[in-house]
Design a protein around this motif. Structure first.
Motif, PDB file in Angstrom:
ATOM      1  N   PHE A 144       0.798  -1.228   0.000  1.00 46.10           N
ATOM      2  CA  PHE A 144       0.000   0.000   0.000  1.00 46.10           C
ATOM      3  C   PHE A 144       0.833   1.282   0.000  1.00 46.10           C
ATOM      4  O   PHE A 144       0.262   2.366  -0.118  1.00 46.10           O
ATOM      5  CB  PHE A 144      -0.948  -0.006   1.197  1.00 46.10           C
ATOM      6  CG  PHE A 144      -1.912  -1.159   1.183  1.00 46.10           C
ATOM      7  CD1 PHE A 144      -2.919  -1.234   0.236  1.00 46.10           C
ATOM      8  CD2 PHE A 144      -1.783  -2.195   2.099  1.00 46.10           C
ATOM      9  CE1 PHE A 144      -3.791  -2.308   0.204  1.00 46.10           C
ATOM     10  CE2 PHE A 144      -2.658  -3.273   2.080  1.00 46.10           C
ATOM     11  CZ  PHE A 144      -3.666  -3.331   1.130  1.00 46.10           C
ATOM     12  N   LEU A 145       2.144   1.154   0.114  1.00 41.60           N
ATOM     13  CA  LEU A 145       2.989   2.345   0.059  1.00 41.60           C
ATOM     14  C   LEU A 145       4.042   2.248  -1.041  1.00 41.60           C
ATOM     15  O   LEU A 145       4.102   3.110  -1.928  1.00 41.60           O
ATOM     16  CB  LEU A 145       3.664   2.586   1.413  1.00 41.60           C
ATOM     17  CG  LEU A 145       4.597   3.811   1.463  1.00 41.60           C
ATOM     18  CD1 LEU A 145       3.816   5.087   1.185  1.00 41.60           C
ATOM     19  CD2 LEU A 145       5.311   3.894   2.810  1.00 41.60           C
ATOM     20  N   ILE A 146       4.853   1.191  -1.001  1.00 41.37           N
ATOM     21  CA  ILE A 146       5.977   1.098  -1.929  1.00 41.37           C
ATOM     22  C   ILE A 146       5.511   0.848  -3.361  1.00 41.37           C
ATOM     23  O   ILE A 146       5.951   1.527  -4.299  1.00 41.37           O
ATOM     24  CB  ILE A 146       6.951   0.000  -1.472  1.00 41.37           C
ATOM     25  CG1 ILE A 146       7.551   0.371  -0.109  1.00 41.37           C
ATOM     26  CG2 ILE A 146       8.060  -0.211  -2.497  1.00 41.37           C
ATOM     27  CD1 ILE A 146       8.465  -0.684   0.469  1.00 41.37           C
ATOM     28  N   VAL A 154       6.126   3.360  -6.536  1.00 47.10           N
ATOM     29  CA  VAL A 154       6.904   2.987  -7.718  1.00 47.10           C
ATOM     30  C   VAL A 154       6.044   3.064  -8.977  1.00 47.10           C
ATOM     31  O   VAL A 154       6.540   3.397 -10.062  1.00 47.10           O
ATOM     32  CB  VAL A 154       7.501   1.573  -7.544  1.00 47.10           C
ATOM     33  CG1 VAL A 154       8.189   1.106  -8.824  1.00 47.10           C
ATOM     34  CG2 VAL A 154       8.491   1.551  -6.385  1.00 47.10           C
ATOM     35  N   GLU A 155       4.756   2.768  -8.851  1.00 47.00           N
ATOM     36  CA  GLU A 155       3.872   2.870 -10.011  1.00 47.00           C
ATOM     37  C   GLU A 155       3.763   4.314 -10.495  1.00 47.00           C
ATOM     38  O   GLU A 155       3.695   4.572 -11.699  1.00 47.00           O
ATOM     39  CB  GLU A 155       2.481   2.327  -9.664  1.00 47.00           C
ATOM     40  CG  GLU A 155       1.566   2.197 -10.859  1.00 47.00           C
ATOM     41  CD  GLU A 155       0.292   1.452 -10.528  1.00 47.00           C
ATOM     42  OE1 GLU A 155      -0.619   1.457 -11.377  1.00 47.00           O
ATOM     43  OE2 GLU A 155       0.191   0.886  -9.423  1.00 47.00           O
ATOM     44  N   PHE A 182      10.844   2.850 -12.167  1.00 43.44           N
ATOM     45  CA  PHE A 182      12.268   2.789 -12.444  1.00 43.44           C
ATOM     46  C   PHE A 182      12.482   2.879 -13.958  1.00 43.44           C
ATOM     47  O   PHE A 182      11.776   2.238 -14.732  1.00 43.44           O
ATOM     48  CB  PHE A 182      12.865   1.482 -11.911  1.00 43.44           C
ATOM     49  CG  PHE A 182      12.873   1.404 -10.417  1.00 43.44           C
ATOM     50  CD1 PHE A 182      13.916   1.950  -9.693  1.00 43.44           C
ATOM     51  CD2 PHE A 182      11.850   0.771  -9.727  1.00 43.44           C
ATOM     52  CE1 PHE A 182      13.937   1.885  -8.306  1.00 43.44           C
ATOM     53  CE2 PHE A 182      11.854   0.692  -8.344  1.00 43.44           C
ATOM     54  CZ  PHE A 182      12.903   1.248  -7.636  1.00 43.44           C
ATOM     55  N   GLN A 183      13.487   3.656 -14.362  1.00 44.79           N
ATOM     56  CA  GLN A 183      13.776   3.829 -15.779  1.00 44.79           C
ATOM     57  C   GLN A 183      14.949   2.932 -16.175  1.00 44.79           C
ATOM     58  O   GLN A 183      16.101   3.250 -15.913  1.00 44.79           O
ATOM     59  CB  GLN A 183      14.086   5.296 -16.086  1.00 44.79           C
ATOM     60  CG  GLN A 183      12.934   6.248 -15.841  1.00 44.79           C
ATOM     61  CD  GLN A 183      11.730   5.952 -16.743  1.00 44.79           C
ATOM     62  OE1 GLN A 183      11.881   5.518 -17.887  1.00 44.79           O
ATOM     63  NE2 GLN A 183      10.523   6.183 -16.218  1.00 44.79           N
ATOM     64  N   PRO A 224      10.307   2.139 -18.795  1.00 44.46           N
ATOM     65  CA  PRO A 224       9.886   2.186 -17.389  1.00 44.46           C
ATOM     66  C   PRO A 224       9.473   0.815 -16.879  1.00 44.46           C
ATOM     67  O   PRO A 224       8.899   0.006 -17.614  1.00 44.46           O
ATOM     68  CB  PRO A 224       8.687   3.150 -17.412  1.00 44.46           C
ATOM     69  CG  PRO A 224       8.186   3.105 -18.814  1.00 44.46           C
ATOM     70  CD  PRO A 224       9.390   2.874 -19.673  1.00 44.46           C
ATOM     71  N   SER A 225       9.776   0.558 -15.611  1.00 43.11           N
ATOM     72  CA  SER A 225       9.447  -0.732 -15.014  1.00 43.11           C
ATOM     73  C   SER A 225       8.876  -0.511 -13.624  1.00 43.11           C
ATOM     74  O   SER A 225       9.388   0.309 -12.854  1.00 43.11           O
ATOM     75  CB  SER A 225      10.698  -1.621 -14.934  1.00 43.11           C
ATOM     76  OG  SER A 225      10.397  -2.875 -14.372  1.00 43.11           O
ATOM     77  N   VAL A 226       7.815  -1.234 -13.296  1.00 44.53           N
ATOM     78  CA  VAL A 226       7.177  -1.127 -11.983  1.00 44.53           C
ATOM     79  C   VAL A 226       7.341  -2.450 -11.242  1.00 44.53           C
ATOM     80  O   VAL A 226       7.866  -3.433 -11.789  1.00 44.53           O
ATOM     81  CB  VAL A 226       5.680  -0.780 -12.119  1.00 44.53           C
ATOM     82  CG1 VAL A 226       5.507   0.569 -12.798  1.00 44.53           C
ATOM     83  CG2 VAL A 226       4.939  -1.863 -12.896  1.00 44.53           C
TER      84      VAL A 226
END
Length: 405
Positions: free
Chosen positions: A344-346, A350-351, A355-356, A361-363
């Motif tokens: 519910f936080l991380i 990230v969404e 991360f590039q 982009p990757s979630v």
């Protein structure tokens, strides 16, 4: 003492130990389990998300969900009829034909060997995501016999920090003219209509012209034929299902799934899995050592209490079980907190800020099964890590425990 009575006494001892124990030590144990749970979940989820991103890039820009080639021939004949049959097949979302027509591209003294492919722009856009990734210009039209679209790794587009810029045409932009060496040996000029960037090294070096150009320029021997057909599946339909449904239509073709065509990518994904296994093992080892140390320190300070408990008739099995239950309860609270923090936080964070990676982009991507497996492993590690020092302490002689020897 029966097993039920032993368990009841153990539960009582565990409860009293938590209620009267050092709150800081308990909170530290919970925090460590929470941190370990997040670390064990994070890297596999990141790797799974990147693997999904790479798979989407492969299927969305290179292979589709199924690639069809001719068996024992340079091209698939009567392609229009075959494409119509494929598109009418259940589970097929779209299909397009592709033919290699050129081998070299040159501009302003720069040149390189790149494949130039003739396509139907409309059906190509239904199968691949490339037409939506233009950084300059526009996509091709079906009747544009002199237009070409280039990948950024070919055009260069004055992007000096581009990977492989030195091997590109460097300065090509929309409106420039490039010379294409055709398969038959001739050279023809095309005007650049668009430049795309998929952020995927295997597909950013493509060049496409409309099929209408081949009727005038080259490959007249391929009239009515295509070198390969690429198929996109409807959501939920696998490549294996496409093979099963499309295979019986013709016997003079070969059907290839993405994993058969992208062996190098599969090696990369296998490497990710290996890294995942190594990091997961390290995180679990850290968790085991942490729980062991915390339990051991707690037991050292409680040796006299354990000696008194044994002296008044409480069996060692109940004492050991009590410490295991205490460790399991602490680990349960820690894993619950870790899952809540991660889910519910991380993950939402990230969404929103993915991360590039070089592939785009990757979630984070996880599954209930993976989370449940991590919970079970951590609880097992916590139980075993508490059991070992508890057994050693409970086996001490009563007087040695009471006097702290």
């Amino acid at each position: 003492m029966t097993a039920t009575r032993t368990l009841r006494v153990a539960a009582f001892l565990a409860g009293r130990s938590l209620a009267r124990g050092n709150l800081g030590v308990t909170m530290m144990s919970v925090a460590m389990i929470t941190a370990v749970f997040v670390s064990v979940m994070f890297l596999p989820s990141l790797i799974r998300g990147e693997a999904t991103a790479i798979t989407k890039q492969v299927t969305g820009t290179l292979t589709g969900d199924l690639t069809i080639t001719a068996a024992g021939a340079p091209a698939i004949s009567d392609a229009d009829t075959y494409l119509g049959q494929i598109r009418a097949t259940e589970g097929v979302a779209a299909a397009t034909g592709i033919t290699r027509v050129g081998t070299k591209i040159a501009h302003a003294g720069e040149s390189g060997v790149w494949g130039v492919e003739a396509i139907d722009p409309d059906s190509f856009a239904e199968v691949f995501t490339t037409p939506a990734r233009l950084i300059e210009g526009e996509w091709l039209s079906a009747d544009d016999a002199r237009g070409i679209v280039l990948g950024v790794d070919i055009a260069g587009t004055d992007l000096n920090d581009l990977r492989g810029y030195a091997g590109s045409l460097k300065t090509v932009h929309v409106g420039d003219t490039v010379d294409v060496t055709l398969m038959g040996g001739g050279v023809s000029a095309f005007q650049v209509r668009g430049i795309y960037r998929n952020n995927f090294v295997l597909s950013d070096s493509g060049a496409f012209i409309p099929g209408a150009a081949t009727e005038q320029l080259a490959r007249s021997d391929f009239a009515g034929s295509v070198e390969r057909i690429v198929v996109a599946a409807e959501p939920g339909v696998t490549s294996a299902e496409l093979v099963h449904r499309i295979g019986p239509i013709r016997s003079d073709v070969e059907l290839h799934t993405p994993d058969q065509l992208a062996g190098a990518i599969q090696d990369q994904l296998d490497t990710f899995d290996l890294i995942d296994s190594i990091m997961r093992s390290i995180s679990l080892l850290v968790a085991a050592i942490t729980v062991f140390i915390i339990t051991y320190v707690d037991l050292v300070g409680r040796r006299r209490q354990i000696g008194i408990e044994r002296a008044i008739g409480i069996r060692s099995s109940a004492i050991v079980t009590g410490y295991v239950l205490k460790s399991l309860l602490t680990a349960t609270v820690g894993t619950a907190g870790g899952w809540a923090l991660f889910r519910f936080l991380i993950m939402p964070l990230v969404e929103r800020h993915p991360f590039q990676f070089p592939t785009g982009p990757s979630v984070l991507e996880t599954s209930p099964g993976s989370a449940l497996q991590t919970v079970v492993i951590l609880l097992t590690v916590a139980a075993v890590s508490a059991l070992i020092p508890a057994v050693r302490t409970a086996q001490m002689r009563i007087l040695d425990a009471i006097w702290g020897n």
